[in-house]
Design an enzyme around this catalytic site. Structure first.
Site, PDB file in Angstrom:
ATOM      1  N   LYS A  13       0.834  -1.212   0.000  1.00 55.26           N
ATOM      2  CA  LYS A  13       0.000   0.000   0.000  1.00 55.26           C
ATOM      3  C   LYS A  13       0.868   1.261   0.000  1.00 55.26           C
ATOM      4  O   LYS A  13       0.607   2.204  -0.735  1.00 55.26           O
ATOM      5  CB  LYS A  13      -0.919   0.037   1.252  1.00 55.26           C
ATOM      6  CG  LYS A  13      -1.833  -1.174   1.368  1.00 55.26           C
ATOM      7  CD  LYS A  13      -2.775  -1.071   2.570  1.00 55.26           C
ATOM      8  CE  LYS A  13      -2.096  -1.100   3.924  1.00 55.26           C
ATOM      9  NZ  LYS A  13      -1.464  -2.385   4.272  1.00 55.26           N
ATOM     10  N   ARG A  88      -8.896   0.536   9.113  1.00 60.43           N
ATOM     11  CA  ARG A  88      -8.439  -0.760   9.609  1.00 60.43           C
ATOM     12  C   ARG A  88      -9.406  -1.432  10.562  1.00 60.43           C
ATOM     13  O   ARG A  88      -9.117  -2.542  11.014  1.00 60.43           O
ATOM     14  CB  ARG A  88      -7.112  -0.571  10.319  1.00 60.43           C
ATOM     15  CG  ARG A  88      -5.895  -0.723   9.391  1.00 60.43           C
ATOM     16  CD  ARG A  88      -4.688  -0.232  10.145  1.00 60.43           C
ATOM     17  NE  ARG A  88      -3.480  -0.933   9.864  1.00 60.43           N
ATOM     18  CZ  ARG A  88      -2.379  -0.342   9.383  1.00 60.43           C
ATOM     19  NH1 ARG A  88      -2.398   0.923   9.045  1.00 60.43           N
ATOM     20  NH2 ARG A  88      -1.271  -1.029   9.242  1.00 60.43           N
ATOM     21  N   ARG A 127      12.614  -5.313   4.646  1.00 56.13           N
ATOM     22  CA  ARG A 127      12.238  -3.931   4.329  1.00 56.13           C
ATOM     23  C   ARG A 127      13.013  -2.911   5.173  1.00 56.13           C
ATOM     24  O   ARG A 127      13.240  -3.118   6.352  1.00 56.13           O
ATOM     25  CB  ARG A 127      10.739  -3.752   4.599  1.00 56.13           C
ATOM     26  CG  ARG A 127      10.273  -2.309   4.574  1.00 56.13           C
ATOM     27  CD  ARG A 127       8.788  -2.186   4.466  1.00 56.13           C
ATOM     28  NE  ARG A 127       8.105  -2.259   5.744  1.00 56.13           N
ATOM     29  CZ  ARG A 127       6.808  -1.990   5.889  1.00 56.13           C
ATOM     30  NH1 ARG A 127       6.072  -1.678   4.839  1.00 56.13           N
ATOM     31  NH2 ARG A 127       6.248  -2.064   7.065  1.00 56.13           N
ATOM     32  N   ARG A 156      12.013  -0.687  10.614  1.00 54.60           N
ATOM     33  CA  ARG A 156      10.935  -0.339  11.536  1.00 54.60           C
ATOM     34  C   ARG A 156      10.887  -1.359  12.652  1.00 54.60           C
ATOM     35  O   ARG A 156      11.031  -2.550  12.408  1.00 54.60           O
ATOM     36  CB  ARG A 156       9.597  -0.324  10.775  1.00 54.60           C
ATOM     37  CG  ARG A 156       9.336   0.973  10.080  1.00 54.60           C
ATOM     38  CD  ARG A 156       8.143   0.926   9.161  1.00 54.60           C
ATOM     39  NE  ARG A 156       6.926   0.385   9.756  1.00 54.60           N
ATOM     40  CZ  ARG A 156       5.735   0.423   9.159  1.00 54.60           C
ATOM     41  NH1 ARG A 156       5.620   0.988   7.969  1.00 54.60           N
ATOM     42  NH2 ARG A 156       4.690  -0.087   9.731  1.00 54.60           N
ATOM     43  N   ARG A 167       0.911  -8.372  13.806  1.00 51.15           N
ATOM     44  CA  ARG A 167       0.200  -7.510  12.861  1.00 51.15           C
ATOM     45  C   ARG A 167      -0.680  -8.337  11.915  1.00 51.15           C
ATOM     46  O   ARG A 167      -1.771  -7.918  11.538  1.00 51.15           O
ATOM     47  CB  ARG A 167       1.200  -6.674  12.055  1.00 51.15           C
ATOM     48  CG  ARG A 167       1.816  -5.561  12.914  1.00 51.15           C
ATOM     49  CD  ARG A 167       3.091  -5.035  12.315  1.00 51.15           C
ATOM     50  NE  ARG A 167       2.885  -4.220  11.143  1.00 51.15           N
ATOM     51  CZ  ARG A 167       3.833  -3.970  10.240  1.00 51.15           C
ATOM     52  NH1 ARG A 167       5.042  -4.500  10.367  1.00 51.15           N
ATOM     53  NH2 ARG A 167       3.586  -3.212   9.209  1.00 51.15           N
TER      54      ARG A 167
HETATM   55  P1  AMP Z   1       1.444   1.309   8.727  1.00 53.53           P
HETATM   56  O1  AMP Z   1       2.558   2.235   8.410  1.00 53.53           O
HETATM   57  O2  AMP Z   1       0.175   1.614   7.964  1.00 53.53           O
HETATM   58  O3  AMP Z   1       1.838  -0.137   8.648  1.00 53.53           O
HETATM   59  O4  AMP Z   1       1.067   1.591  10.259  1.00 53.53           O
HETATM   60  C1  AMP Z   1       2.013   1.367  11.279  1.00 53.53           C
HETATM   61  C2  AMP Z   1       1.308   1.220  12.606  1.00 53.53           C
HETATM   62  O5  AMP Z   1       0.589   2.432  12.893  1.00 53.53           O
HETATM   63  C3  AMP Z   1       0.241   0.126  12.666  1.00 53.53           C
HETATM   64  O6  AMP Z   1       0.782  -1.152  12.944  1.00 53.53           O
HETATM   65  C4  AMP Z   1      -0.626   0.642  13.792  1.00 53.53           C
HETATM   66  O7  AMP Z   1      -0.014   0.434  15.058  1.00 53.53           O
HETATM   67  C5  AMP Z   1      -0.644   2.138  13.530  1.00 53.53           C
HETATM   68  N1  AMP Z   1      -1.736   2.517  12.599  1.00 53.53           N
HETATM   69  C6  AMP Z   1      -1.601   3.099  11.386  1.00 53.53           C
HETATM   70  N2  AMP Z   1      -2.810   3.303  10.824  1.00 53.53           N
HETATM   71  C7  AMP Z   1      -3.709   2.813  11.701  1.00 53.53           C
HETATM   72  C8  AMP Z   1      -5.129   2.699  11.692  1.00 53.53           C
HETATM   73  N3  AMP Z   1      -5.867   3.118  10.647  1.00 53.53           N
HETATM   74  N4  AMP Z   1      -5.721   2.132  12.764  1.00 53.53           N
HETATM   75  C9  AMP Z   1      -5.014   1.727  13.833  1.00 53.53           C
HETATM   76  N5  AMP Z   1      -3.689   1.776  13.910  1.00 53.53           N
HETATM   77  C10 AMP Z   1      -3.030   2.322  12.847  1.00 53.53           C
END
Ligand code: AMP
Length: 211
Positions: A13, A88, A127, A156, A167
């Site tokens: 994404k 999410r 990554r 990360r 996750r």
């Molecule tokens: P991402 O970069 O989208 O993988 O997001 C990294 C982390 O941020 C996720 O594992 C969550 O802990 C938090 N996060 C990001 N977007 C959301 C969301 N829409 N709802 C809940 N947690 C989020």
């Protein structure tokens, strides 16, 4: 045009969002990027989110909906937005619908990037991301420089094996049902094969949008 990019962590994404946004002439909004910036700056929102993020758990819906509401009211998003990493949970889908309704708008399409767990683990464990502009890279060492902005590439914390496993579980339990929610509410949804070259996946996504 408001598009939700949906799919497991590591489905691509974050790679596809800026490419699609450029082609469609709209901005992206990645809640993960907004949260990581808040963590770096040590804001109250960042302090609240950090523990959830490090474990690979979801940050509370109230925090996410606060970000979405603030951002989507900005004129920069008037032509449209590609939402990356939000929605999410079903309460987030409901909250976003209500926020957008207040602005006289709605989600136009949901693209779900399909990929199996084995490939996810392979991708995420290889990554790195740019500390400054957040661009993701596969197969590039931490400590080297970002091609786009020269920032430092880092791993990360939530790309460690335990957090990846968590996750994926969180995705199945809390996020996967969101796709059915959109279908049931009459939103246009499409599934995209997320395995292949970056350009092939972008082309599939664009053609699913009819653009
Ligand atoms: P991402 O970069 O989208 O993988 O997001 C990294 C982390 O941020 C996720 O594992 C969550 O802990 C938090 N996060 C990001 N977007 C959301 C969301 N829409 N709802 C809940 N947690 C989020």
């Amino acid at each position: 045009m408001i598009i939700v990019l949906f799919g497991k962590p590591g489905a691509g994404k974050g790679t596809q969002a800026p490419l699609l946004a450029e082609r469609l002439g709209v901005r992206t909004l990645a809640t993960g990027d907004v949260l990581r910036a808040a963590v770096r700056q040590g804001t109250p929102r960042g302090l609240e989110a950090k523990g959830f993020m490090d474990r690979g758990d979801l940050v509370p819906d109230s925090v996410i909906l606060g970000i979405v509401k603030e951002e989507l009211a900005l004129p920069a998003y008037a032509p449209g937005v590609i939402l990356d990493g939000v929605v999410r949970t079903v309460p987030q889908a409901e909250g976003l619908r209500d926020n957008l309704a207040d602005l006289g708008r709605q989600v136009d399409a949901v693209l779900c990037f399909d990929i199996d767990n084995e490939e996810i683990v392979r991708r995420l464990s290889g990554r790195t991301v740019c500390e400054s502009c957040q661009s993701p890279y596969t197969g590039r060492d931490a400590g080297t420089a970002c091609d786009k902005c020269g920032g430092k590439l880092v791993r990360r914390k939530d790309d460690e094996p335990d957090a990846i496993r968590n996750r994926l579980e969180v995705y199945e339990k809390q996020t996967a049902p969101v796709f059915a929610w959109y279908k049931d509410h009459g939103t246009r949804v499409a599934q995209i094969d997320a395995v292949g070259s970056v350009t092939d996946v972008t082309a599939r996504a664009q053609s699913a949008l009819g653009r």
